[in-house]
Structure formats: C-alpha cells, structure tokens
Design a protein around this motif. Structure first.
Motif, PDB file in Angstrom:
ATOM      1  N   LYS A 182       0.813  -1.218   0.000  1.00  0.00           N
ATOM      2  CA  LYS A 182       0.000   0.000   0.000  1.00  0.00           C
ATOM      3  C   LYS A 182       0.848   1.271   0.000  1.00  0.00           C
ATOM      4  CE  LYS A 182      -3.590   2.458   2.462  1.00  0.00           C
ATOM      5  NZ  LYS A 182      -4.363   2.574   3.691  1.00  0.00           N
ATOM      6  N   ASN A 183       1.886   1.314   0.830  1.00  0.00           N
ATOM      7  CA  ASN A 183       2.731   2.507   0.901  1.00  0.00           C
ATOM      8  C   ASN A 183       3.483   2.727  -0.412  1.00  0.00           C
ATOM      9  OD1 ASN A 183       1.998   3.106   3.545  1.00  0.00           O
ATOM     10  ND2 ASN A 183       3.580   1.774   4.372  1.00  0.00           N
ATOM     11  N   ARG A 190       2.540   1.701  -3.379  1.00  0.00           N
ATOM     12  CA  ARG A 190       1.556   2.097  -4.387  1.00  0.00           C
ATOM     13  C   ARG A 190       1.207   3.576  -4.262  1.00  0.00           C
ATOM     14  NH1 ARG A 190      -2.519  -1.347  -3.270  1.00  0.00           N
ATOM     15  NH2 ARG A 190      -3.680   0.179  -2.062  1.00  0.00           N
ATOM     16  N   GLU A 191       1.016   4.042  -3.038  1.00  0.00           N
ATOM     17  CA  GLU A 191       0.690   5.454  -2.814  1.00  0.00           C
ATOM     18  C   GLU A 191       1.838   6.361  -3.250  1.00  0.00           C
ATOM     19  OE1 GLU A 191      -0.410   5.615   1.287  1.00  0.00           O
ATOM     20  OE2 GLU A 191      -2.440   4.867   0.882  1.00  0.00           O
ATOM     21  N   LYS A 192       3.075   5.925  -2.978  1.00  0.00           N
ATOM     22  CA  LYS A 192       4.237   6.714  -3.390  1.00  0.00           C
ATOM     23  C   LYS A 192       4.305   6.811  -4.914  1.00  0.00           C
ATOM     24  CE  LYS A 192       8.483   5.092  -2.916  1.00  0.00           C
ATOM     25  NZ  LYS A 192       9.759   4.675  -2.307  1.00  0.00           N
ATOM     26  N   GLU A 206       1.812   6.439  -7.037  1.00  0.00           N
ATOM     27  CA  GLU A 206       0.676   7.215  -7.519  1.00  0.00           C
ATOM     28  C   GLU A 206       0.919   8.711  -7.366  1.00  0.00           C
ATOM     29  OE1 GLU A 206      -2.712   5.711  -5.430  1.00  0.00           O
ATOM     30  OE2 GLU A 206      -2.878   3.954  -6.733  1.00  0.00           O
ATOM     31  N   SER A 207       1.530   9.111  -6.252  1.00  0.00           N
ATOM     32  CA  SER A 207       1.797  10.536  -6.048  1.00  0.00           C
ATOM     33  C   SER A 207       2.846  11.044  -7.032  1.00  0.00           C
ATOM     34  CB  SER A 207       2.216  10.825  -4.606  1.00  0.00           C
ATOM     35  OG  SER A 207       3.457  10.242  -4.307  1.00  0.00           O
TER      36      SER A 207
END
Length: 51
Positions: free
Chosen positions: A19-20, A22-24, A26-27
């Motif tokens: 999750k972390n 993926r978020e990185k 995506e940002s």
C-alpha cells in the motif's frame, strides 16, 4: 458491467503492491502528469498524444 481485460490486469497488479509503495508511485505519477515536463509528446495534462 464488462471491463477491458487490460484494465482488470492493472487493478490486480496494483492491489498486489504494498500500500505505501503504491501510494508513493501514484503521487509521483500524479506529479509528472500535472507537470508534463520530461514526457515526450505530452499534451494537455501530460496525456500522450497519438501521432
């Protein structure tokens, strides 16, 4: 409702990622898409133009 196979594969791939991480990613992607610099052939919003 039917979804294109390539879209479903992408969703599955994203869900398998941490999750972390993926978020990185995506940002960063969002930043690059808004900026549009360094993307050859990028049009409005950083979207690639067919050509």
């Amino acid at each position: 409702m039917h979804y294109p196979c390539n879209c479903l594969k992408e969703v599955i791939k994203l869900r398998k990622q941490d999750k972390n991480e993926r978020e990185k990613r995506e940002s960063l992607l969002d930043l690059y898409m808004r900026d549009g610099h360094g993307i050859a052939g990028a049009g409005e919003g950083g979207v690639m133009q067919a050509g």
